[in-house]
Scaffold this active site. Sequence first.
Site, PDB file in Angstrom:
ATOM      1  CB  SER A 113      -1.177  -0.325   1.039  1.00 50.26           C
ATOM      2  OG  SER A 113      -1.945   0.903   0.820  1.00 50.26           O
ATOM      3  CG  HIS A 114       0.154   3.729   3.043  1.00 54.61           C
ATOM      4  ND1 HIS A 114      -1.008   2.415   3.604  1.00 54.61           N
ATOM      5  CD2 HIS A 114       1.188   3.962   4.539  1.00 54.61           C
ATOM      6  CE1 HIS A 114      -0.795   2.639   4.655  1.00 54.61           C
ATOM      7  NE2 HIS A 114      -0.109   2.784   5.274  1.00 54.61           N
ATOM      8  CG  ASP A 278      -2.418   4.418  -1.859  1.00 55.91           C
ATOM      9  OD1 ASP A 278      -3.566   3.565  -2.536  1.00 55.91           O
ATOM     10  OD2 ASP A 278      -2.667   3.037  -0.611  1.00 55.91           O
ATOM     11  CG  ASP A 280      -2.400  -0.562  -2.462  1.00 55.55           C
ATOM     12  OD1 ASP A 280      -2.607   0.761  -1.684  1.00 55.55           O
ATOM     13  OD2 ASP A 280      -3.715  -1.085  -2.307  1.00 55.55           O
ATOM     14  CG  ASP A 282      -6.344   0.632  -1.124  1.00 55.41           C
ATOM     15  OD1 ASP A 282      -5.252   1.919  -1.045  1.00 55.41           O
ATOM     16  OD2 ASP A 282      -6.375   0.236  -0.393  1.00 55.41           O
ATOM     17  NE  ARG A 283      -4.012   4.341   3.422  1.00 52.08           N
ATOM     18  CZ  ARG A 283      -3.322   4.071   3.916  1.00 52.08           C
ATOM     19  NH1 ARG A 283      -2.886   5.137   4.774  1.00 52.08           N
ATOM     20  NH2 ARG A 283      -3.481   3.540   5.081  1.00 52.08           N
ATOM     21  CE  LYS A 377      -7.872   2.155   2.125  1.00 50.44           C
ATOM     22  NZ  LYS A 377      -7.563   0.534   3.083  1.00 50.44           N
TER      23      LYS A 377
HETATM   24  C1  G1P Z   1      -3.983   1.594   8.506  1.00 54.25           C
HETATM   25  C2  G1P Z   1      -5.678   2.504   8.316  1.00 54.25           C
HETATM   26  C3  G1P Z   1      -6.491   1.607   8.373  1.00 54.25           C
HETATM   27  C4  G1P Z   1      -6.207   0.883   6.589  1.00 54.25           C
HETATM   28  C5  G1P Z   1      -4.831   0.471   6.677  1.00 54.25           C
HETATM   29  C6  G1P Z   1      -4.982  -0.266   5.193  1.00 54.25           C
HETATM   30  O1  G1P Z   1      -4.193   0.297   9.514  1.00 54.25           O
HETATM   31  O2  G1P Z   1      -5.695   3.028   9.941  1.00 54.25           O
HETATM   32  O3  G1P Z   1      -8.046   2.507   7.475  1.00 54.25           O
HETATM   33  O4  G1P Z   1      -7.800   0.023   5.901  1.00 54.25           O
HETATM   34  O5  G1P Z   1      -3.858   1.065   7.229  1.00 54.25           O
HETATM   35  O6  G1P Z   1      -4.771   0.313   4.122  1.00 54.25           O
HETATM   36  P1  G1P Z   1      -3.351   0.586  10.277  1.00 54.25           P
HETATM   37  O7  G1P Z   1      -1.824   0.936  10.430  1.00 54.25           O
HETATM   38  O8  G1P Z   1      -4.112   1.935  11.768  1.00 54.25           O
HETATM   39  O9  G1P Z   1      -3.701  -0.791  10.982  1.00 54.25           O
HETATM   40 ZN    ZN Z   2      -3.470   1.201  -0.623  1.00 55.00          ZN
END
Ligand code: G1P
Ligand code: ZN
Length: 544
Positions: A113-114, A278, A280, A282-283, A377
């Site tokens: 992801s990010h 982000d 991938d 989804d954000r 998302k």
């Molecule tokens: C974080 C975000 C959460 C999201 C997840 C995946 O998780 O807070 O809302 O679903 O990334 O993108 P966390 O690191 O808080 O467990």
């Molecule tokens: Zn992501």
Amino acid sequence: MKIQTITTQPFSDQKPGTSGLRKLVSVFQQPHYLENFIQSTFDSIGAVQGQTLVLGGDGRYYNRPAIQIILKMAAANGVGHIKVGQGGILSTPATSCVIRKYNAMGGIVLSASHNPGGPDGDFGVKYNISNGGPAPEKVTEAIFARSKVIDQYKLLDAADIDLDTLGQSKMGDMIVEVIDSVEDYAQLMESLFDFDQIRQLITRGEFRLCVDSMHAVTGPYAHALFEKRLGAPAGTVLNGIPLEDFGGGHPDPNLVYAHDLVEILFGDDAPDFGAASDGDGDRNMILGRKFFVTPSDSLAVLAANATLVPGYKDGLAGIARSMPTSQAPDRVAAKLGIDCYETPTGWKFFGNLLDAGKATLCGEESFGTGSNHIREKDGLWAVLFWLNILAVKQKSVQELMQEHWQTYGRNYYSRHDYENVAIDRANTLMDQVRAQFPTMKGKQFGAYEVEYADDFSYTDPVDGSVSKNQGFRIGFTDGSRIVYRLSGTGTQGATLRVYLERYESDPTKHHFDAQDGLADLIKIADEIAQIRVLTGMEKPTVIT
Ligand code: G1P
Ligand code: ZN
């Protein structure tokens, strides 16, 4: 071509977190590490023989080698057909879309992801089920249980597949189909939004937009949607070429990591609309000219205006938000006379509500918004949704937001992250907050009186499954809240997340910066949890 059965030994740390298994690239590169996890997945999801799977990732370092390994393992395990994104690229929302469209058994998303990428960055693997959404906890727990005892995996002795040429080929008995990464997803977007109306808005010349793909997966999607199909001028999409290390950046669309975009939108002669997504895809982050939209508010605005958008013109069945997300969407739901569900953090908890038709829109404060169009998302979907609303309303982002606060009141909201805290200190902090629960009710902190203090637990209204220990909530009698959680996605140390929320109904008090509007609660959060003392940090590492 020969199926090899390779002897292996379990790794003890393959427990999927909030969103799949995330580790440093170097961890995934250990011999057998990726293979063990993939075989554990194949062993836990039911018979894969003859089934169709979808495979792709965000293009980060190790994406291509991992895809080749997974293809060979899938072929050896009897998978019938795999659809792979061209070049190994498929955004998380596009993967969800493709799984659903072609009735695949599921899909494997390669992404952290990010989190930063590159040889020293992170990698990740996530399994999505046939509804297109992240595997629920019972599946991830089964994968973890299997990973603890696994002693062999299967691999086809075959040549690598050319991932860059569209079309079908065979690997053993399995069909490998390299698909266009964008086409199915773009068609879905065209079916939901009024592209003509958005095109008019952005080609008229008065409305300028800027989309930052942060050198991550959305580049090809954003080029295709905004510049090709919607006619925005070339150059509208910034950093639109996916790079294995995201250009050295941290592909997280927030005020800290998307600073280039923030500078443009807060600079002289700023465009009217800015958005970032982000790693991938989804954000999303939504910005107006010199204006930041809090993700919780974004969900509320989309919900309040949904019927202006073709795909949602018949209204919403309900809204779902994660527990730490502000209660702004609850106010919209109340006005619309629909339910608003409060779920634990992580998109996997929305799947059942969407499948059961109980919720249409869902969102998280962590820059995630989505709907029943897929089961993830979806960053660019949110951008198109905003543009569609702006095109109908002919208002600026700021005007739309202020109008919303006038109607519903404003939920001042912010999240403070303390990253890379020593794990034992973070646990001590959480233990000490939990220990205060029994004596908290009725306690006064300045103007705030505690109404409840608990460890959030969720009972899924569809299947009755219970998820415990989902974060601490301290609720005050005026509806304000402080929430403490430890991140489930980090790969180094612990990350403490503190979520702060205060409701303000008076429109003459809606103009403050969020940090000012929340100043008292920020102090109280520190007083209760001794954050500065226990983390040794004077201030958060990231404020959003
Ligand atoms: C974080 C975000 C959460 C999201 C997840 C995946 O998780 O807070 O809302 O679903 O990334 O993108 P966390 O690191 O808080 O467990
Ligand atoms: Zn992501």
